[in-house]
Design a protein around this motif. Structure first.
Motif, PDB file in Angstrom:
ATOM      1  N   VAL A 132      27.415 -14.863 -29.749  1.00 35.35           N
ATOM      2  CA  VAL A 132      26.393 -14.299 -30.234  1.00 35.35           C
ATOM      3  C   VAL A 132      27.689 -12.789 -30.936  1.00 35.35           C
ATOM      4  O   VAL A 132      27.172 -11.779 -30.927  1.00 35.35           O
ATOM      5  CB  VAL A 132      25.185 -13.521 -29.398  1.00 35.35           C
ATOM      6  N   SER A 133      28.427 -12.722 -30.623  1.00 32.50           N
ATOM      7  CA  SER A 133      30.190 -12.093 -30.607  1.00 32.50           C
ATOM      8  C   SER A 133      29.552 -11.889 -32.146  1.00 32.50           C
ATOM      9  O   SER A 133      30.373 -10.621 -32.934  1.00 32.50           O
ATOM     10  CB  SER A 133      31.085 -12.100 -30.857  1.00 32.50           C
ATOM     11  N   THR A 134      28.681 -12.538 -33.383  1.00 30.33           N
ATOM     12  CA  THR A 134      29.335 -12.345 -34.556  1.00 30.33           C
ATOM     13  C   THR A 134      27.980 -12.533 -35.527  1.00 30.33           C
ATOM     14  O   THR A 134      27.008 -13.009 -34.716  1.00 30.33           O
ATOM     15  CB  THR A 134      29.566 -13.495 -35.618  1.00 30.33           C
ATOM     16  N   ASN A 135      27.075 -12.236 -36.291  1.00 30.91           N
ATOM     17  CA  ASN A 135      26.191 -12.904 -37.266  1.00 30.91           C
ATOM     18  C   ASN A 135      25.541 -13.576 -37.488  1.00 30.91           C
ATOM     19  O   ASN A 135      24.068 -13.800 -36.771  1.00 30.91           O
ATOM     20  CB  ASN A 135      26.477 -11.598 -38.297  1.00 30.91           C
ATOM     21  N   GLU A 136      26.409 -14.480 -37.951  1.00 26.42           N
ATOM     22  CA  GLU A 136      26.627 -16.090 -37.774  1.00 26.42           C
ATOM     23  C   GLU A 136      26.184 -16.236 -36.494  1.00 26.42           C
ATOM     24  O   GLU A 136      25.074 -17.296 -36.544  1.00 26.42           O
ATOM     25  CB  GLU A 136      27.725 -16.729 -38.561  1.00 26.42           C
ATOM     26  N   GLY A 137      26.937 -15.617 -36.259  1.00 25.15           N
ATOM     27  CA  GLY A 137      26.614 -16.469 -34.375  1.00 25.15           C
ATOM     28  C   GLY A 137      25.409 -16.271 -33.669  1.00 25.15           C
ATOM     29  O   GLY A 137      24.558 -17.103 -32.702  1.00 25.15           O
ATOM     30  N   ALA A 138      25.683 -15.288 -33.435  1.00 24.47           N
ATOM     31  CA  ALA A 138      23.770 -15.138 -33.719  1.00 24.47           C
ATOM     32  C   ALA A 138      23.050 -15.886 -33.783  1.00 24.47           C
ATOM     33  O   ALA A 138      21.521 -16.306 -33.341  1.00 24.47           O
ATOM     34  CB  ALA A 138      23.286 -13.252 -33.201  1.00 24.47           C
ATOM     35  N   SER A 139      22.904 -15.641 -35.028  1.00 25.09           N
ATOM     36  CA  SER A 139      21.426 -16.285 -36.130  1.00 25.09           C
ATOM     37  C   SER A 139      21.833 -17.571 -35.860  1.00 25.09           C
ATOM     38  O   SER A 139      20.624 -18.386 -35.526  1.00 25.09           O
ATOM     39  CB  SER A 139      21.937 -16.283 -38.006  1.00 25.09           C
ATOM     40  N   ILE A 150      19.112 -12.989 -26.701  1.00 25.78           N
ATOM     41  CA  ILE A 150      19.951 -13.835 -28.056  1.00 25.78           C
ATOM     42  C   ILE A 150      19.121 -12.774 -29.446  1.00 25.78           C
ATOM     43  O   ILE A 150      20.054 -12.652 -30.413  1.00 25.78           O
ATOM     44  CB  ILE A 150      19.539 -15.190 -28.075  1.00 25.78           C
ATOM     45  N   VAL A 151      18.060 -12.313 -28.597  1.00 28.44           N
ATOM     46  CA  VAL A 151      17.087 -11.845 -30.055  1.00 28.44           C
ATOM     47  C   VAL A 151      17.174 -10.711 -29.808  1.00 28.44           C
ATOM     48  O   VAL A 151      17.251  -9.913 -30.912  1.00 28.44           O
ATOM     49  CB  VAL A 151      15.115 -11.849 -29.239  1.00 28.44           C
ATOM     50  N   ALA A 152      17.827  -9.826 -28.696  1.00 28.45           N
ATOM     51  CA  ALA A 152      18.333  -8.280 -28.872  1.00 28.45           C
ATOM     52  C   ALA A 152      19.886  -8.295 -29.560  1.00 28.45           C
ATOM     53  O   ALA A 152      20.123  -7.108 -29.977  1.00 28.45           O
ATOM     54  CB  ALA A 152      18.530  -8.170 -27.083  1.00 28.45           C
ATOM     55  N   ALA A 153      20.797  -9.718 -29.185  1.00 29.25           N
ATOM     56  CA  ALA A 153      21.852  -9.230 -30.539  1.00 29.25           C
ATOM     57  C   ALA A 153      21.820  -9.613 -31.780  1.00 29.25           C
ATOM     58  O   ALA A 153      22.521  -9.602 -32.496  1.00 29.25           O
ATOM     59  CB  ALA A 153      23.085 -10.530 -29.643  1.00 29.25           C
ATOM     60  N   GLN A 154      20.450  -9.600 -32.282  1.00 32.62           N
ATOM     61  CA  GLN A 154      20.338  -9.910 -33.686  1.00 32.62           C
ATOM     62  C   GLN A 154      20.557  -8.379 -34.557  1.00 32.62           C
ATOM     63  O   GLN A 154      21.035  -8.166 -35.495  1.00 32.62           O
ATOM     64  CB  GLN A 154      18.403 -10.322 -33.964  1.00 32.62           C
ATOM     65  N   VAL A 212      30.654 -21.767 -42.869  1.00 34.02           N
ATOM     66  CA  VAL A 212      29.705 -22.961 -42.764  1.00 34.02           C
ATOM     67  C   VAL A 212      28.998 -22.888 -42.322  1.00 34.02           C
ATOM     68  O   VAL A 212      28.992 -22.551 -40.512  1.00 34.02           O
ATOM     69  CB  VAL A 212      30.445 -24.739 -42.163  1.00 34.02           C
ATOM     70  N   THR A 213      27.635 -23.123 -42.080  1.00 35.59           N
ATOM     71  CA  THR A 213      26.236 -22.893 -41.896  1.00 35.59           C
ATOM     72  C   THR A 213      25.385 -24.060 -41.691  1.00 35.59           C
ATOM     73  O   THR A 213      25.571 -24.900 -43.071  1.00 35.59           O
ATOM     74  CB  THR A 213      25.610 -21.772 -42.507  1.00 35.59           C
ATOM     75  N   THR A 214      24.720 -24.002 -40.895  1.00 39.30           N
ATOM     76  CA  THR A 214      23.829 -24.775 -40.767  1.00 39.30           C
ATOM     77  C   THR A 214      21.924 -25.326 -40.944  1.00 39.30           C
ATOM     78  O   THR A 214      21.506 -23.581 -40.177  1.00 39.30           O
ATOM     79  CB  THR A 214      23.533 -25.981 -40.033  1.00 39.30           C
ATOM     80  N   LYS A 215      21.113 -25.903 -41.409  1.00 42.26           N
ATOM     81  CA  LYS A 215      19.650 -25.515 -40.292  1.00 42.26           C
ATOM     82  C   LYS A 215      18.766 -26.885 -40.957  1.00 42.26           C
ATOM     83  O   LYS A 215      19.262 -27.883 -41.425  1.00 42.26           O
ATOM     84  CB  LYS A 215      19.197 -24.637 -41.682  1.00 42.26           C
ATOM     85  N   THR A 216      18.260 -27.057 -39.876  1.00 43.49           N
ATOM     86  CA  THR A 216      17.414 -28.195 -40.015  1.00 43.49           C
ATOM     87  C   THR A 216      16.241 -28.186 -40.461  1.00 43.49           C
ATOM     88  O   THR A 216      14.794 -27.408 -41.033  1.00 43.49           O
ATOM     89  CB  THR A 216      16.994 -28.937 -38.433  1.00 43.49           C
ATOM     90  N   MET A 217      15.763 -28.879 -41.485  1.00 47.85           N
ATOM     91  CA  MET A 217      14.263 -28.981 -42.496  1.00 47.85           C
ATOM     92  C   MET A 217      13.774 -30.127 -42.052  1.00 47.85           C
ATOM     93  O   MET A 217      14.003 -31.482 -41.784  1.00 47.85           O
ATOM     94  CB  MET A 217      14.950 -28.927 -43.668  1.00 47.85           C
ATOM     95  N   ALA A 271      22.985 -19.157 -32.672  1.00 46.10           N
ATOM     96  CA  ALA A 271      22.427 -19.056 -31.423  1.00 46.10           C
ATOM     97  C   ALA A 271      20.802 -19.184 -31.120  1.00 46.10           C
ATOM     98  O   ALA A 271      20.099 -19.739 -30.368  1.00 46.10           O
ATOM     99  CB  ALA A 271      22.596 -18.095 -30.331  1.00 46.10           C
ATOM    100  N   LEU A 272      19.943 -18.516 -32.416  1.00 47.21           N
ATOM    101  CA  LEU A 272      19.037 -18.262 -31.873  1.00 47.21           C
ATOM    102  C   LEU A 272      18.392 -19.909 -32.795  1.00 47.21           C
ATOM    103  O   LEU A 272      16.824 -19.894 -31.797  1.00 47.21           O
ATOM    104  CB  LEU A 272      17.901 -16.901 -33.185  1.00 47.21           C
ATOM    105  N   ASP A 273      18.879 -20.172 -33.216  1.00 43.22           N
ATOM    106  CA  ASP A 273      17.683 -21.619 -33.678  1.00 43.22           C
ATOM    107  C   ASP A 273      18.186 -22.693 -32.358  1.00 43.22           C
ATOM    108  O   ASP A 273      17.333 -23.442 -32.430  1.00 43.22           O
ATOM    109  CB  ASP A 273      18.438 -22.191 -34.905  1.00 43.22           C
ATOM    110  N   ASN A 274      19.190 -22.847 -32.133  1.00 40.19           N
ATOM    111  CA  ASN A 274      19.664 -23.759 -31.626  1.00 40.19           C
ATOM    112  C   ASN A 274      19.144 -23.447 -30.027  1.00 40.19           C
ATOM    113  O   ASN A 274      18.680 -24.206 -29.554  1.00 40.19           O
ATOM    114  CB  ASN A 274      21.743 -23.788 -31.506  1.00 40.19           C
ATOM    115  N   ILE A 275      19.012 -22.013 -29.348  1.00 42.68           N
ATOM    116  CA  ILE A 275      18.119 -22.038 -28.057  1.00 42.68           C
ATOM    117  C   ILE A 275      16.396 -22.350 -28.541  1.00 42.68           C
ATOM    118  O   ILE A 275      16.170 -23.128 -27.281  1.00 42.68           O
ATOM    119  CB  ILE A 275      18.259 -20.825 -28.245  1.00 42.68           C
ATOM    120  N   GLU A 276      15.701 -22.220 -29.285  1.00 38.07           N
ATOM    121  CA  GLU A 276      14.483 -22.813 -29.816  1.00 38.07           C
ATOM    122  C   GLU A 276      15.033 -24.765 -29.008  1.00 38.07           C
ATOM    123  O   GLU A 276      13.500 -25.534 -28.553  1.00 38.07           O
ATOM    124  CB  GLU A 276      14.314 -22.954 -30.672  1.00 38.07           C
TER     125      GLU A 276
END
Length: 519
Positions: free
Chosen positions: A423-430, A95-99, A375-380, A432-437
């Motif tokens: 990770v096929s799109t920029n939004e998906g890759a971003s 996933i990091v490589a896909a950024q 639509v995008t999301t973030k936990t805080m 995925a990086l949060d969710n894999i953690e």
């Protein structure tokens, strides 16, 4: 007086010989059985105690078998969770490589899919004698001890092992309505960028703050505006032609020159009015002002009912709406949290012992798995209050937005969302990086829990082994024969037996002397 009918000496010798033979028989029994108390007739109370303790020893032998079985089962589960952690770490590398946008994301996605399938294979195979601890949520009890009280009653003790569900299941949503609805008193509230609660649609724009320059400025008046670590200063030159609009324009130019992403300054509708807009999805900007010591005023006023703004300070909030989860609400297994954005709904079903952190991250994973356009999301997390929030941004705006909670569902798996990493799109890759953690954290927690349970079982096994040895030693002290003493006693009794036989022989010959009187 001598008698041919009664031989007292022979009777005495016979009784003595019988006593010797009985003692000799008991001693020989001790030597042959190795026990001084071989049956209840030897000593009823001691024999009864020894039998109870022998029964306990048998029970503890069975417990050792149970602990060994549990230890083996846990070993398989721990190995599986550690393997899953390694595989998830490999996925993170992909996933990091896909950024980077100049890589072949399709090939990277193929590798991620292959690793995902391998994780599913590991989880499915991680069973011992049919018991899989990385699937499901039901606790497993391993028999660990038998506790005997003073009244003779016996109770069994268990070591409870919590299953760590590492499946990718989405769970089954509950259908029982939550009494009272979704409020701050039970689960959480929705807050938008203007501070309003229980809003029903997503905003398309961010929030703004208006700065009013008014009054008559004087030469040398210093106007200072602080924006999230930046400071903008302007010294008025009234004699040079500065008025409210000139001061506003000077401050506006400096703000825009800062180049802060998503933050712009524009003219307001009135004289001396400056509007600062924040279009960032997930970033707030704190602002404060320092008014000049004399001549004129500079005040912050709210546009769009911005919350938290005073005449001198405040915050220009992010564009995204937030689900602010209540810090005091308890969560039960099967509680289902449903977020609706437009025509799309997303569920997360809480598992046993989960917290609002798990809910926030679970809902983020659910939305990121198939997000509506824009639509995008973030936990805080707010360290001051301990509150977890889920920010949901909709760049298109105007879509329905709501939270509902029901009970009675079937929990989502600990690796929920793994199937949908894209990770096929920029939004998906971003995303995925949060969710894999989150997924890696879940697998690490699972391995840690299994390791803790393994340590407890190992300690209990050592204790049971020592306890069994102590019980056996205690039983031996009560009923085992002292072989040195028995050996010495056997030799003594054998000599006594020979002497008794000799004495009886002499006593039996005594009446023969009477015959001499008749010769």
């Amino acid at each position: 007086m001598s008698s041919i009918l009664t031989n007292n000496s022979a009777m005495v010798a016979l009784q003595t010989l019988k006593g010797i033979n009985k003692d000799l028989s008991d001693t020989q029994s001790m030597i042959s059985t190795g026990k001084s108390i071989a049956s209840a007739k030897d000593n009823a109370s001691v024999w009864a105690i020894s039998k109870v303790m022998e029964a306990d020893v048998k029970g503890f032998n069975g417990i050792q078998d149970s602990l060994s079985l549990g230890e083996s089962t846990l070993s398989v589960a721990a190995n599986a969770s550690e393997t899953v952690t390694d595989l998830l770490t490999d996925i993170k590398g992909k996933i990091v490589a896909a950024q980077e946008s100049n890589v072949d994301r399709e090939k990277i996605q193929t590798d991620i899919d292959a690793l995902t399938d391998q994780i599913k294979s590991v989880v499915g195979a991680a069973q011992f004698n049919g018991l899989n601890l990385v699937q499901g949520t039901e606790d497993v009890n391993i028999l660990s001890s038998l506790d005997r009280s003073s009244d003779g009653s016996v109770t069994a003790s268990d070591i409870k092992v919590s299953r760590q569900d590492l499946t990718t299941s989405a769970g089954v949503a509950g259908t029982t309505a939550l009494t009272g609805g979704v409020t701050a008193a039970n689960y959480g509230t929705i807050t938008d960028s203007t501070g309003a609660t229980a809003t029903t649609t997503t905003p398309a724009t961010g929030s703004t703050a208006q700065i009013d320059f008014a009054g008559t400025a004087a030469d040398g008046n210093v106007y200072t505006l602080n924006i999230e670590g930046y400071s903008v200063n302007y010294v008025a030159d009234v004699s040079g032609g500065d008025d409210d609009d000139a001061i506003r324009d000077a401050i506006k130019g400096q703000i825009n020159a800062l180049g802060i992403d998503g933050l712009t300054a524009t003219d307001g509708s009135g004289t001396g009015e400056l509007v600062i807009s924040n279009t960032n999805a997930f970033e707030d900007f704190d602002i404060s002002i320092v008014q000049p010591s004399s001549g004129g005023t500079m005040n912050i006023s709210a546009i769009n009912a911005e919350t938290g703004l005073t005449s001198t300070s405040g915050s220009i909030e992010q564009r995204a709406q937030t689900l602010d989860f209540d810090t005091s609400a308890g969560i039960s297994e099967g509680d289902t949290f449903k977020v609706t954005v437009g025509s799309s709904s997303f569920n997360y079903v809480a598992g046993k012992g989960e917290t609002m952190e798990d809910v926030a991250k679970g809902l983020k994973t659910a939305i990121d798995s198939n997000p509506p356009d824009g639509v995008t999301t973030k936990t805080m997390y707010d360290e001051a209050t301990g509150q977890w929030s889920l920010a949901v941004d909709d760049s298109t705006g105007g879509q329905a937005f709501s939270l509902a909670v029901t009970t009675g569902g079937e929990a989502s798996g600990g690796l929920f969302g793994l199937d949908n990493l894209d990770v096929s799109t920029n939004e998906g890759a971003s995303a995925a990086l949060d969710n894999i953690e989150t997924l890696i954290t879940n697998s690490i927690d699972a391995a840690a829990n299994f390791g803790s349970a393994q340590g407890r079982i190992e300690t209990q096994k050592d204790f049971i082994e020592g306890l069994t040895d102590a019980l056996k030693s205690g039983i031996g002290t009560m009923v085992d024969a002292d072989m040195e003493e028995a050996s010495a006693r056997l030799q003594a009794l054998q000599v006594q037996q020979q002497l008794g036989i000799q004495s009886l022989s002499i006593a039996n010959q005594a009446p023969q002397s009477i015959l001499s009187l008749f010769r």
